[in-house]
Enzyme design. Sequence first.
Site, mmCIF file in Angstrom:
data_model
loop_
_atom_site.group_PDB
_atom_site.id
_atom_site.type_symbol
_atom_site.label_atom_id
_atom_site.label_comp_id
_atom_site.label_asym_id
_atom_site.label_seq_id
_atom_site.Cartn_x
_atom_site.Cartn_y
_atom_site.Cartn_z
ATOM 1 N N TRP A 1 -45.308 65.320 75.373
ATOM 2 C CA TRP A 1 -46.043 66.251 74.509
ATOM 3 C C TRP A 1 -46.756 67.335 75.300
ATOM 4 O O TRP A 1 -46.805 68.496 74.885
ATOM 5 C CB TRP A 1 -47.004 65.512 73.574
ATOM 6 C CG TRP A 1 -46.241 64.771 72.507
ATOM 7 C CD1 TRP A 1 -46.172 63.426 72.336
ATOM 8 C CD2 TRP A 1 -45.393 65.347 71.495
ATOM 9 N NE1 TRP A 1 -45.345 63.121 71.282
ATOM 10 C CE2 TRP A 1 -44.858 64.282 70.747
ATOM 11 C CE3 TRP A 1 -45.030 66.648 71.149
ATOM 12 C CZ2 TRP A 1 -43.977 64.476 69.673
ATOM 13 C CZ3 TRP A 1 -44.161 66.848 70.079
ATOM 14 C CH2 TRP A 1 -43.654 65.768 69.366
ATOM 15 N N ASP B 1 -55.192 67.975 73.538
ATOM 16 C CA ASP B 1 -54.467 67.528 72.353
ATOM 17 C C ASP B 1 -54.866 66.076 72.095
ATOM 18 O O ASP B 1 -54.568 65.195 72.895
ATOM 19 C CB ASP B 1 -52.954 67.649 72.622
ATOM 20 C CG ASP B 1 -52.103 67.079 71.483
ATOM 21 O OD1 ASP B 1 -52.656 66.595 70.476
ATOM 22 O OD2 ASP B 1 -50.851 67.127 71.622
ATOM 23 N N LYS C 1 -51.760 60.670 62.324
ATOM 24 C CA LYS C 1 -51.895 59.332 62.925
ATOM 25 C C LYS C 1 -53.199 58.682 62.450
ATOM 26 O O LYS C 1 -53.182 57.835 61.585
ATOM 27 C CB LYS C 1 -51.857 59.407 64.455
ATOM 28 C CG LYS C 1 -50.440 59.597 64.986
ATOM 29 C CD LYS C 1 -50.215 61.008 65.404
ATOM 30 C CE LYS C 1 -49.092 61.193 66.373
ATOM 31 N NZ LYS C 1 -47.763 61.271 65.809
HETATM 32 N N1 PMP Z 1 -48.981 66.096 70.163
HETATM 33 C C1 PMP Z 1 -48.913 64.758 70.113
HETATM 34 C C2 PMP Z 1 -49.775 63.955 71.032
HETATM 35 C C3 PMP Z 1 -48.053 64.134 69.210
HETATM 36 O O1 PMP Z 1 -47.981 62.806 69.168
HETATM 37 C C4 PMP Z 1 -47.266 64.936 68.347
HETATM 38 C C5 PMP Z 1 -46.330 64.338 67.318
HETATM 39 N N2 PMP Z 1 -46.285 63.056 67.159
HETATM 40 C C6 PMP Z 1 -47.356 66.321 68.447
HETATM 41 C C7 PMP Z 1 -48.231 66.865 69.359
HETATM 42 C C8 PMP Z 1 -46.527 67.219 67.569
HETATM 43 O O2 PMP Z 1 -47.001 67.159 66.283
HETATM 44 P P1 PMP Z 1 -46.197 67.771 65.034
HETATM 45 O O3 PMP Z 1 -44.978 66.952 64.860
HETATM 46 O O4 PMP Z 1 -47.181 67.603 63.916
HETATM 47 O O5 PMP Z 1 -45.921 69.180 65.333
#
Ligand code: PMP
Length: 390
Positions: free
Chosen positions: A110, A189, A213
């Site tokens: 991520w 994040d 989450k």
């Molecule tokens: N950052 C983290 C830590 C994630 O776990 C996720 C998705 N699980 C994202 C960003 C991306 O999120 P999205 O699918 O809502 O764009």
Amino acid sequence: DRQPANYFGAGPAMLPTDVLQQAARDLINFQGVGLGIGEISHRSKEAGAVIESTKAHVRELMGVPDTHEVFFLQGGGTTGFSSIAANMAAAHVARTGQAGTAAYLVTGSWSAKAEEEAARLGLATERLVDVKRARGKYGSIPATVEWIGSLSRDKHSYVYLCENETVHGVEWPEVPEELVACGVPVVADLSSDILSRQIDVGRYDLIMAGAQKNIGLAGLTMYIIRKRLLEDISSVSDEKLAAAGVPLAPIATHYPTAVANNSAYNTIPMFTLHIMDLVFQRLLERGGLPVQQKENAEKARTLYNALDKYPDFYCLPVEKDVRSLMNVVFTLKKEGLDDKFLEQAKVRGLSGLKGHRSVGGFRASLYNAVDVSSVRKLAKFVEEFAQENS
Ligand code: PMP
């Protein structure tokens, strides 16, 4: 109603059943107005009250100081990646006249994706940490002294970390003190560990967290930003940004515009926001983050202990000091047993355990709504499966 599920999916994740029951009632008729919460104007009195209530509850829950502002944007973490890049670069232009370089601490997929997005938008980026490049695989975080010296307030527009890498199961135990002290704005994040433990919000300049989450449904993302940064971003003209080669943030993700309009510049998904507020209220009623943190620590300890008892059978790829309390990643050392593991888990009512397609193996996500009793059942199964198949 529904049976309490033992569901360990990585996201979207389970929400407390009582929250969903209240939300279902409010979807039909909110506070007796004869319309559902998703049907009223986002600029109505009722909607304004929900936005204020959600903000007040999260401020109380997380101890957000007066130096910081809370706001919400449509979208998810990926929207956050681009909005962070554009807004933070603008703040740097305000301070220095230059675009600056964005520093990323890449500890999993991520944070890697966040860096790729900033680079894709044409901004200069630098991976101060890139665990996969340095060590061949994710699963550790290098000591702060190894990289902190490269950070410079003049050069770097911000330093970015993903506090909990959802796919690889790597979590920063905390934002390092030296990082806070170095003066480069810290952006984090928290999509997959927000509200899982107490944090000192004052140590972060910008927090971004997708809701799906620990805080609600997909579609809405919460931001907590230092007010001084908002002032910086507001103060810089479009012409100055163009001259510095910085892309303009789309208006829907321009932070000062969101804050100036109390998160309702455009249509905020009110139902989704209301669910967030119900989750916040429930957490507060249960004793807030100290209680949740204790419960989460116990859940993680229970499962890791069970897996650690069978080191010849289970492989845990993440170093102990940075193991995620939210996403427990493991594989089987013996080949050919993966399907059997999932099938037998299912028979016991344990689901959502398949690992991310890029990593394989298994991942048990222990988000806030997952009960201690569910984790105990999973730990028992993990032990029995090892005993029966070793
Ligand atoms: N950052 C983290 C830590 C994630 O776990 C996720 C998705 N699980 C994202 C960003 C991306 O999120 P999205 O699918 O809502 O764009």
